[in-house]
Design a protein around this motif. Structure first.
Motif, PDB file in Angstrom:
ATOM      1  N   ASP A 167       0.839  -1.197   0.000  1.00 45.45           N
ATOM      2  CA  ASP A 167       0.000   0.000   0.000  1.00 45.45           C
ATOM      3  C   ASP A 167       0.879   1.255   0.000  1.00 45.45           C
ATOM      4  O   ASP A 167       1.608   1.511   0.948  1.00 45.45           O
ATOM      5  CB  ASP A 167      -0.907  -0.028   1.229  1.00 45.45           C
ATOM      6  N   ASP A 168       0.770   2.017  -1.083  1.00 48.17           N
ATOM      7  CA  ASP A 168       1.557   3.257  -1.168  1.00 48.17           C
ATOM      8  C   ASP A 168       1.251   4.192  -0.010  1.00 48.17           C
ATOM      9  O   ASP A 168       2.121   4.880   0.507  1.00 48.17           O
ATOM     10  CB  ASP A 168       1.262   3.994  -2.476  1.00 48.17           C
ATOM     11  N   LEU A 169      -0.028   4.194   0.402  1.00 49.51           N
ATOM     12  CA  LEU A 169      -0.437   5.090   1.490  1.00 49.51           C
ATOM     13  C   LEU A 169       0.326   4.776   2.770  1.00 49.51           C
ATOM     14  O   LEU A 169       0.686   5.666   3.533  1.00 49.51           O
ATOM     15  CB  LEU A 169      -1.937   4.938   1.752  1.00 49.51           C
TER      16      LEU A 169
ATOM     17  N   LEU B 387      -9.986   9.442  -0.852  1.00 50.34           N
ATOM     18  CA  LEU B 387      -9.013   9.336  -1.943  1.00 50.34           C
ATOM     19  C   LEU B 387      -9.061  10.558  -2.859  1.00 50.34           C
ATOM     20  O   LEU B 387      -8.041  10.987  -3.398  1.00 50.34           O
ATOM     21  CB  LEU B 387      -9.288   8.074  -2.778  1.00 50.34           C
ATOM     22  N   GLU B 391      -6.318  14.631  -3.915  1.00 51.54           N
ATOM     23  CA  GLU B 391      -6.037  14.957  -5.314  1.00 51.54           C
ATOM     24  C   GLU B 391      -6.558  16.354  -5.656  1.00 51.54           C
ATOM     25  O   GLU B 391      -5.952  17.081  -6.439  1.00 51.54           O
ATOM     26  CB  GLU B 391      -6.646  13.904  -6.246  1.00 51.54           C
ATOM     27  N   LYS B 411      -8.116   6.459 -10.698  1.00 54.63           N
ATOM     28  CA  LYS B 411      -7.380   5.193 -10.675  1.00 54.63           C
ATOM     29  C   LYS B 411      -7.458   4.568  -9.283  1.00 54.63           C
ATOM     30  O   LYS B 411      -7.808   3.398  -9.125  1.00 54.63           O
ATOM     31  CB  LYS B 411      -5.927   5.442 -11.067  1.00 54.63           C
ATOM     32  N   GLU B 412      -7.175   5.397  -8.280  1.00 55.37           N
ATOM     33  CA  GLU B 412      -7.256   4.893  -6.901  1.00 55.37           C
ATOM     34  C   GLU B 412      -8.676   4.476  -6.559  1.00 55.37           C
ATOM     35  O   GLU B 412      -8.898   3.461  -5.894  1.00 55.37           O
ATOM     36  CB  GLU B 412      -6.797   5.971  -5.911  1.00 55.37           C
ATOM     37  N   ASP B 415      -9.638   1.172  -8.120  1.00 55.63           N
ATOM     38  CA  ASP B 415      -9.010   0.090  -7.353  1.00 55.63           C
ATOM     39  C   ASP B 415      -9.825  -0.210  -6.105  1.00 55.63           C
ATOM     40  O   ASP B 415     -10.060  -1.365  -5.753  1.00 55.63           O
ATOM     41  CB  ASP B 415      -7.587   0.487  -6.932  1.00 55.63           C
ATOM     42  N   LEU B 416     -10.247   0.872  -5.451  1.00 55.53           N
ATOM     43  CA  LEU B 416     -11.037   0.728  -4.225  1.00 55.53           C
ATOM     44  C   LEU B 416     -12.342  -0.018  -4.514  1.00 55.53           C
ATOM     45  O   LEU B 416     -12.701  -0.962  -3.808  1.00 55.53           O
ATOM     46  CB  LEU B 416     -11.347   2.108  -3.641  1.00 55.53           C
TER      47      LEU B 416
END
Lengths: 395, 421
Positions: A167-169, B387, B391, B411-412, B415-416
């Motif tokens: 996880d990048d976070l 998320l 941004e 994108k995030e 994925d979620l």
């Protein structure tokens, strides 16, 4: 708010002090240093017991050596405070003393003493077991499941941990936390050392100044953070108003990615240095005067005396303070929650903030528990390093 | 062996029996007695005293109308609302009736925790605002009967507009863009915004997205849809205003708050997601004649503001369905809708009932009600916000262009959504 989004009003306005892992130490919020103060460290734990406003962590920290003291302590008249005994002078290690006296079998009187002693530590011990040890084990178990809001869960083994590592976070928040620690610890310790040295020299109104410097430490962190937020404000904050008068600024302390962590660290240092200051002051006061006098006679200047006499003698205490503050820094949350909500662009999104979001916003309890355990491991490593280094100091 | 087993069976059986009885007693909550109805209510009326008095009155009124029913309204705090409800539903101890918002329904419906209320609102169905009912609908069935409606709209500081020589409060994006340089000349910002991670996007970015004609989720709910030309247009609009200083810098740490923030402190001329209580506060702090409540802000495609119904849902495992339905029906009667709205400062979810308000701006908010949009309910809506917000901050601070920011967020977000079960 609640008028428009009653649903959202709840998580939007939680009391941070309740919601997350508390960062600043209240009596119960002291970081997990159960083994943080090793037996027989001399100055450091003694100072802790002597100077700490809360006896609780002292008693907790002392449990391992303290248990020995409980069954072995030869003084029937010892006050209850002595039972947990991290303040016991290094030489008076209770176990050897007890061993010498008891010489084998315990007499009924001594057994009763032990029970009484145990009764005294029992409330703390029970609280510790129920509210620290139990949840830790629970979290360890949770971290191996995918427990969700609906109460359903399946055992997923190390799934949460592998997800965490990818996880990048997680890495981002770990980086933020590390940078914050690197900023906060030197700031706090230097501030604490400076004020402690000043207080040590001051004879005039020493108690008043000591109280004054300690005051921020006992203020509510949320309150302090709100006020610092005002001070830092870009449009009409105190600092920017002052800069404006000088014809400089405005500086966006909390809106600039490179300034936000130093700004929060400075506010936190202001809030937190009082505790370390008291410990360092106690350490300074325990240094025998003769040593400094001898150095003076040898012709050492004030700086030389401080650098080559005081500082080395203060080293164990200083080291204790460094580790405690580092552990503290790793658990930072409240200040960021109140001042920036982790922004801008996650520049102040700490590990505990990530944990808070995962657990209390996304209800991803297994994942949050895994994060909590990773944080626990980091703190544990810090404690072990401290133990090792201070132990070596004693040898 | 046999005897040993037998010896253990009796106490075990007794224990189980006791436990079951005890459990049965506990779930007396959900009406083990056929004439009981339990309701979980939250502080919808902000003043605790008024809240208690109001629900007390409802209890008495309902019991007087339904002599054979015993109603209990339990007051719960907003905190950890979902968690507590989920636990209660999960263990079969939930209330018969509970207050629900549109964003809670997808999750609870999917878990089979709530049942449709269509029968309870059979008679009044056509009277509800279609959008309010739609917000509570899943798979063609209504899962909560609306009992009140919230609303937000534009709020202007007349003093600041006058200072910049603006006579007509800007109600469209174009008018807003045109007003910004004049306000800047007068030394104030134009548009209040909340970019904090603790701010709800329903009251910051999403309304702009909807005004541009965009959506947060696609129809299936399995993908995000905000990374579209409309999304870019909305974010560009915001970023341009921010860069020119027309959105205050403090927006980055604002979490939809009025007091002590730029709008409340008279540093910015207008907000576009302000509640009736913001307007009441503004009246007190700016002075009576200085507050203007305008229509919902209009973007290039739509005129939309955020506002959503609150409604009553029924536990799927209730033991007193008839009683629960009677209570839901009672609360949706015109008299109760009016008294609820009056006590809580809400608006009516029914077109045939209007709540009598003393506020000077009741008429303006009533008008904005026609343009409210209750958001896009989704089980992962909150996670997605966490998320998207960073941004948006990245776009505001110039770290990314609006296109890059939305692309990264999408994108995030996708994925979620792919991870959701």
């Amino acid at each position: 708010m609640s008028k428009v989004e009653p649903r959202e009003a709840s998580p939007d306005e939680p009391e941070p002090s309740k919601a997350g892992t508390p960062t600043w130490r209240g009596a119960t919020a002291r970081p997990p240093t159960p083994d943080g103060s090793p037996p027989g460290t001399g100055a450091a734990p003694a100072a802790l017991a002597g100077a700490a406003p809360e006896a609780a962590p002292g008693a907790l920290a002392g449990t391992p050596p303290g248990t020995g003291a409980v069954d072995g302590r030869p003084r029937p008249g010892a006050p209850p405070g002595g039972v947990a005994g991290p303040g016991a002078p290094p030489g008076a290690g209770a176990r050897p003393a007890g061993g010498a006296r008891g010489g084998g079998r315990r007499s009924p009187v001594r057994r009763r003493e032990a029970l009484v002693g145990l009764a005294f530590v029992a409330p703390m011990l029970v609280l510790f077991l129920v509210f620290r040890f139990g949840p830790t084990l629970g979290a360890a178990f949770l971290s191996l499941t995918d427990y969700r809001l609906s109460g359903e869960w399946t055992f997923i083994g190390a799934g949460n941990y592998t997800r965490l590592l990818q996880d990048d976070l997680f890495w981002e928040s770990l980086g933020v936390t590390a940078v914050y620690t690197a900023l906060y610890v030197p700031m706090t310790v230097l501030l604490a050392l400076g004020t402690a040295v000043l207080l040590h020299r001051t004879l005039w109104l020493r108690g008043f100044f000591r109280g004054l410097f300690f005051l921020p430490y006992v203020t509510s962190i949320v309150l302090a953070a709100v006020i610092w937020k005002w001070i830092y404000e870009v449009e009409d904050g105190l600092i920017n108003a002052a800069l404006g008068v000088l014809g400089a600024g405005p500086v966006d302390f909390l809106g600039d990615e490179s300034l936000v962590l130093p700004s929060i660290a400075a506010a936190s240092a202001w809030k937190g240095f009082g505790y370390s200051m008291l410990i360092l002051l106690a350490g300074l006061q325990s240094i025998p005067r003769e040593v400094a006098e001898a150095a003076t006679i040898d012709g050492a200047s004030a700086w030389q005396r401080f650098r080559w006499v005081t500082l080395p003698l203060l080293r164990p205490v200083l080291f204790f303070v460094l580790v405690i503050e580092a552990i503290q820094a790793f658990q930072v949350f409240d200040a960021m929650y109140v001042m920036t909500a982790g922004g801008p662009v996650r520049a102040s999104y700490s590990l505990v903030y990530f944990l808070y979001d995962s657990g209390f916003k996304f209800f991803d309890f297994g994942y949050a528990s895994a994060l909590g355990l990773v944080l626990f491991l980091i703190v544990l490593v810090f404690s072990l390093i401290q133990r090792r280094l201070i132990g070596r100091e004693e040898d | 062996m046999k005897t040993g087993f037998k010896r253990a069976t009796v106490p075990l059986a007794l224990l189980t029996l006791t436990a079951l009885t005890a459990a049965g007693c506990n779930s007396g909550d959900s009406g083990s007695a056929a004439n009981k109805v339990t309701v979980w209510m939250y502080p919808v009326i902000m003043d605790p005293k008024a809240n208690a008095a109001y629900w007390d009155g409802i209890e008495k009124g309902f019991e007087a109308a339904q002599k054979n029913l015993d109603l209990t309204i339990e007051q719960l705090p907003w905190e950890n609302r979902d968690q507590k409800l989920a636990t209660a539903f999960g263990s079969g101890k939930g209330p018969d009736v509970v207050l629900l918002g549109p964003d809670q329904i997808p999750q609870f419906q999917a878990n089979g925790a709530v049942q449709p209320v269509d029968r309870a609102i059979e008679k009044s169905r056509s009277a509800f605002r279609p959008a309010a009912l739609e917000a509570m609908t899943q798979d063609g069935k209504v899962y909560a009967a609306p009992i009140y409606h919230t609303v937000t709209s534009t709020l202007y500081n007349k003093k600041l507009l006058d200072k910049a020589g603006i006579k007509e409060p800007p109600t469209t994006w174009d008018a807003l863009r045109a007003a910004a340089p004049k306000l800047k000349q007068a030394g104030v910002a134009t548009l209040d915004y909340s970019a904090s991670n603790e701010a709800s996007l329903n009251m910051s970015f999403y309304p702009l997205l909807w005004q541009a004609g965009g959506r947060v989720f696609d129809e299936s709910g399995k993908k995000t849809a905000f990374n579209s030309p409309e999304g870019v247009e909305a974010l560009t609009f915001l970023v341009d205003l921010y860069k020119s200083g027309s959105v205050p810098r403090s927006a980055l740490t604002n979490a939809n708050l009025f007091t002590d923030h730029a709008l409340g402190k008279e540093q910015v001329a207008m907000g576009y997601t302000n509640t009736p209580s913001d307007a009441a506060l503004a009246e007190k702090t700016w002075g009576k004649g200085n507050v203007i409540v305008g229509p919902a802000l209009a973007g290039p495609k739509k005129q939309v503001c955020f506002g959503m119904p609150g409604g009553l849902g029924i536990n799927a495992r209730t033991k007193n369905l008839a009683g629960a339905e009677k209570f839901v029906a009672y609360m949706t009667e015109p008299a109760q809708i009016a008294s609820m709205g009056r006590a809580g400062g809400f608006f009516s979810p029914r077109t045939d009932v209007s709540v009598p308000h003393e506020s000077a701006f009741a008429k303006e908010y009533e008008a904005a009600l026609a343009h409210t949009f209750p958001g896009e309910p989704h089980p992962a809506a909150r996670q997605l916000m966490a998320l998207v917000t960073p941004e948006i901050q990245a776009a505001l601070t110039g770290k990314k262009t609006p296109e890059q920011a939305l692309e990264a967020a999408a994108k995030e977000g996708d994925d979620l959504l792919a991870r959701q079960r």
